[in-house]
Each structure stands twice: as C-alpha cells, then as structure tokens.
Design a protein around this motif. Structure first.
Motif, short mmCIF file in Angstrom:
data_model
loop_
_atom_site.label_atom_id
_atom_site.label_comp_id
_atom_site.label_asym_id
_atom_site.label_seq_id
_atom_site.Cartn_x
_atom_site.Cartn_y
_atom_site.Cartn_z
N PHE A 75 14.13 8.09 16.32
CA PHE A 75 14.79 7.33 15.25
C PHE A 75 14.42 7.84 13.86
N ARG A 76 13.47 8.79 13.80
CA ARG A 76 12.98 9.34 12.52
C ARG A 76 12.43 8.22 11.63
N MET A 77 11.78 7.28 12.27
CA MET A 77 11.20 6.13 11.56
C MET A 77 9.79 5.88 12.06
N ILE A 78 8.85 5.70 11.13
CA ILE A 78 7.46 5.41 11.47
C ILE A 78 7.09 4.05 10.93
N GLY A 79 6.54 3.20 11.77
CA GLY A 79 6.09 1.89 11.35
C GLY A 79 4.66 1.95 10.85
N VAL A 80 4.36 1.19 9.81
CA VAL A 80 3.00 1.14 9.25
C VAL A 80 2.59 -0.32 9.14
N ILE A 81 1.42 -0.65 9.69
CA ILE A 81 0.86 -2.00 9.59
C ILE A 81 -0.36 -1.93 8.70
N SER A 82 -0.41 -2.76 7.66
CA SER A 82 -1.54 -2.79 6.75
C SER A 82 -1.97 -4.22 6.51
N PHE A 83 -3.29 -4.43 6.40
CA PHE A 83 -3.83 -5.77 6.27
C PHE A 83 -4.06 -6.18 4.82
N ASP A 84 -4.21 -5.23 3.91
CA ASP A 84 -4.51 -5.58 2.52
C ASP A 84 -3.83 -4.58 1.62
N LEU A 85 -2.64 -4.92 1.15
CA LEU A 85 -1.86 -4.00 0.33
C LEU A 85 -2.40 -3.88 -1.09
N SER A 86 -3.28 -4.80 -1.49
CA SER A 86 -3.79 -4.79 -2.86
C SER A 86 -4.98 -3.86 -3.02
N ALA A 87 -5.69 -3.54 -1.94
CA ALA A 87 -6.88 -2.69 -2.03
C ALA A 87 -6.48 -1.27 -2.43
N ASN A 90 -6.29 1.35 0.44
CA ASN A 90 -5.12 1.15 1.30
C ASN A 90 -3.85 1.61 0.60
N ALA A 91 -3.72 1.27 -0.68
CA ALA A 91 -2.52 1.66 -1.43
C ALA A 91 -2.38 3.18 -1.50
N ARG A 92 -3.48 3.88 -1.77
CA ARG A 92 -3.44 5.34 -1.83
C ARG A 92 -3.15 5.94 -0.46
N THR A 93 -3.72 5.33 0.58
CA THR A 93 -3.47 5.81 1.94
C THR A 93 -2.02 5.64 2.31
N LEU A 94 -1.43 4.49 1.97
CA LEU A 94 -0.01 4.25 2.25
C LEU A 94 0.86 5.25 1.51
N GLU A 95 0.51 5.54 0.26
CA GLU A 95 1.26 6.51 -0.53
C GLU A 95 1.21 7.89 0.14
N SER A 96 0.03 8.28 0.62
CA SER A 96 -0.12 9.60 1.24
C SER A 96 0.63 9.66 2.57
N HIS A 301 -15.55 11.12 -3.96
CA HIS A 301 -14.11 11.37 -3.97
C HIS A 301 -13.56 11.39 -2.56
N GLN A 302 -12.52 10.59 -2.31
CA GLN A 302 -11.83 10.60 -1.03
C GLN A 302 -10.53 11.39 -1.15
N GLU A 303 -10.26 12.23 -0.15
CA GLU A 303 -9.03 13.03 -0.12
C GLU A 303 -7.94 12.23 0.59
N PHE A 304 -7.37 11.25 -0.11
CA PHE A 304 -6.37 10.38 0.50
C PHE A 304 -5.14 11.15 0.97
N GLU A 305 -4.74 12.16 0.20
CA GLU A 305 -3.56 12.94 0.58
C GLU A 305 -3.78 13.63 1.93
N GLN A 306 -4.98 14.16 2.13
CA GLN A 306 -5.26 14.84 3.39
C GLN A 306 -5.31 13.84 4.55
N VAL A 307 -5.81 12.63 4.29
CA VAL A 307 -5.82 11.60 5.32
C VAL A 307 -4.40 11.30 5.79
N GLY A 308 -3.47 11.17 4.83
CA GLY A 308 -2.08 10.91 5.18
C GLY A 308 -1.48 12.05 5.98
#
Length: 346
Positions: A75-87, A90-96, A301-308
C-alpha cells in the motif's frame, strides 16, 4: 515539457480523472515508464522522471493505490504509533521517519496514543492494520517492556527505544554510551561526583541513561548521589534545580535532556550559583537552541536523522524480504562540549 496547453484531458472537454495513458501522452513517454515512476522504481532517467512528475502535476493525476496494492501487494503506507508527540526527541524522530519514508516512496499514517495501556496500543495496531499499512513503527514503546503485551502477527514492526525483551527489531540511539560520555566528561574535568536529573521512570531511554550514570560513577569509585526525577520539561528541571542548589557539595549535574538542563541552569542562577564556575551542567539531545543557552550547553548529540533512516531501512527489509532484521540497531551519539562545563573550583 508538460504544459496545460498540451493537456489531453483539457483538450477532450471532458471532466474525468486523468489516467496513466494521459500522463504518458503529455510527458511523451510510455505507459510503462509512468508505471515505473508511480511505483518509485530506480530504473528511470532523472530527467524523464521529472517530466512524468510534471505531467502528473499538470493533470492532477492520482495513482490508484488500491489497484496498485492488488498488483504489488503493498500500500506504500507506513503506520507510526507514538505516545508523546510533545517530547522533543519523539518529534525529531517522527520527522526523520517521515523524511526517510518519503524518500523511499512511502507515506506516513500517524497514530497518537494518549493512554499508555496495553489495550490502547493493541487498539492502535488494529486501527492501522484496518487502514491498510505495510508496516508499523512504534516510537518510545514503554509498554513493550512488559512481557504480557503481544502485538498482532502478520505486520512488520520496528520499535524505536523499548522492547527490552527483544521480541521485535529495535532501532535506537546508544543511550548508555551517551550517558557514559556525559558523566565521564564531568569526572575527567575533576568533579568528585555527578548528580543526575533523570527523565520519567517509565521511559526506556531515561532508565538507560540513569542506569549508566549510576554504573559509570561506581566504576570510577565516585560517590553516587540520590537521583532526582523530572518529566522532560524545563519546568521540572527548574523544580529539581531549586532543591539541588541547596546541596553544598554539588559541583556537576547531568540532566537527561536539554530542556531539564535549561531549568536546572535557571534555578542555579536564581540561587546565586553560577554555571559553570560553581556548577557544571551537561544535557542530552543537542536541541537546536542548546548553543544559545546562557551559557551555551554542553550536551550529548543524537543523530535523529540516522535513527529514522535505520528504522525505515529495517522496516523495508521486512516488507520486501518477508523476514525480520537483526534484533537491535544502535546509532552512536557524540558529546558536544560548550561553555556550561569547566573544572571545579579548588
């Protein structure tokens, strides 16, 4: 080049949805080439791809995802579940994740879960699978640390920070190494010990940072002060900082994130204790404004882009090869030394 003047749908005078044949005619390519672009295949010349995408834009063409799923099984769709969108983390991880997924030709369906219960997680999984996703990412999965939770079978899963029982593939920053770098830096400067402002006790990342802080002090033969807990916010760091400011032997603090470090610095300043002349402070994350703190913050420093990127690569491996990736992939952090740390006063 695709233009409105050469739009075959407009010329026909009919109000209908554009087809791949229309796109092919406008771009001057074959329908097979349009299909390869739509399915994000790599065997398309970049200029040709640009022409096809331009034609799709002019015509307002929308791929039939249901038909494509019948052919490709995806379906070319990935679901993402997150518990705290304000942190922040988490926000940087979701962006990546979103950036890496888009580059791979996938869209994101984000499901925010407010209640941290097994039922809430299972309901989120069920809702995403009903909405037809190819795989699911769970961000900061505290509940997966409990042995009773079982996620539905049949859908590829990647966990970001969590699942200490190693039942699912996990991608995370090496939290232990980040904490070790922070504490070792302060000890190497000559501080007798390091106090710790930890994150929430139900956070896997916070627990790993606190456990490593404790272990690093013990390995160095340094006294282990009592740990204080915050909730990732600057306000909680400020409240803890007010208490720590009264500790006469306090010369160094490791805060589990930059926001709490900011609160600690403010509290110390209000109590007349200068950073770093009286107390050195280290944070964690290296948020964009950390170099603008007063003083600029030493942090991990966390490499959020690489985590994504690692997360999407792991998920796509499962989707395309029908098998799990190695159980854990770690992204290495680094210490960024700025002006909030110094040798202790004699």
């Amino acid at each position: 080049m695709a233009t409105e003047e050469t739009n075959p749908v407009a010329k026909s005078g009919r109000k209908r949805a554009a087809t791949r044949a229309d796109v092919a005619a406008l771009a001057g390519v074959s329908a097979q080439t349009v299909s390869r672009v739509v399915n994000n295949r790599t065997n398309v010349d970049p200029n040709t791809r640009a022409e096809v995408l331009a034609a799709m834009s002019v015509l307002g063409y929308r791929p039939n995802t249901a038909a494509r799923a019948l052919v490709t099984g995806q379906f070319r769709m990935i679901g993402v579940i997150s518990f705290d969108l304000s942190a922040y983390g988490n926000a940087r991880t979701l962006e990546s994740i979103s950036t890496a997924a888009r580059r791979a030709g996938y869209s994101i369906n984000l499901m925010g879960v407010e209640a941290s219960t097994e039922k809430a997680v299972q309901e989120a999984f069920h809702e995403l699978t009903v909405q037809a996703v190819d795989g699911i990412v769970v961000v900061q999965a505290q509940l997966l640390d409990t042995p009773t939770l079982r996620l539905p079978y049949g859908v590829p899963v990647v966990i970001i920070a969590g699942d200490e029982h190693q039942r699912y593939p996990v991608v995370d920053t090496n939290q232990a190494e980040g904490a070790r770098l922070a504490v070792a830096h302060l000890l190497d400067l000559g501080h007798r010990t390091v106090w710790h402002v930890a994150g929430p006790q139900d956070s896997p990342s916070a627990r790993q940072r606190a456990e490593t802080w404790h272990a690093t002090l013990k390995a160095a033969g340094a006294p282990v002060p009592p740990v204080s807990y915050g909730d990732w916010t600057a306000a909680s760091g400020y409240q803890v900082g007010l208490r720590l400011a009264d500790e006469a032997e306090l010369t160094a603090v490791f805060a589990a994130n930059d926001q709490m470090a900011l609160g600690v610095i403010r509290a110390l300043h209000e109590r007349g204790r200068q950073v770093p002349h009286d107390v050195s402070v280290v944070g964690f994350d290296d948020i964009p404004d950390s170099d603008s703190f007063l003083p600029p913050l030493t942090t991990v420093h966390q490499e959020f882009e690489q985590v994504g990127q690692e997360c999407i690569a792991s998920l796509l491996h499962q989707i395309n090869h029908d098998q799990q990736t190695p159980p854990r992939a770690e992204v290495q952090p680094r210490l960024v030394v700025r002006d909030s740390t110094a040798t202790p006063r004699a």
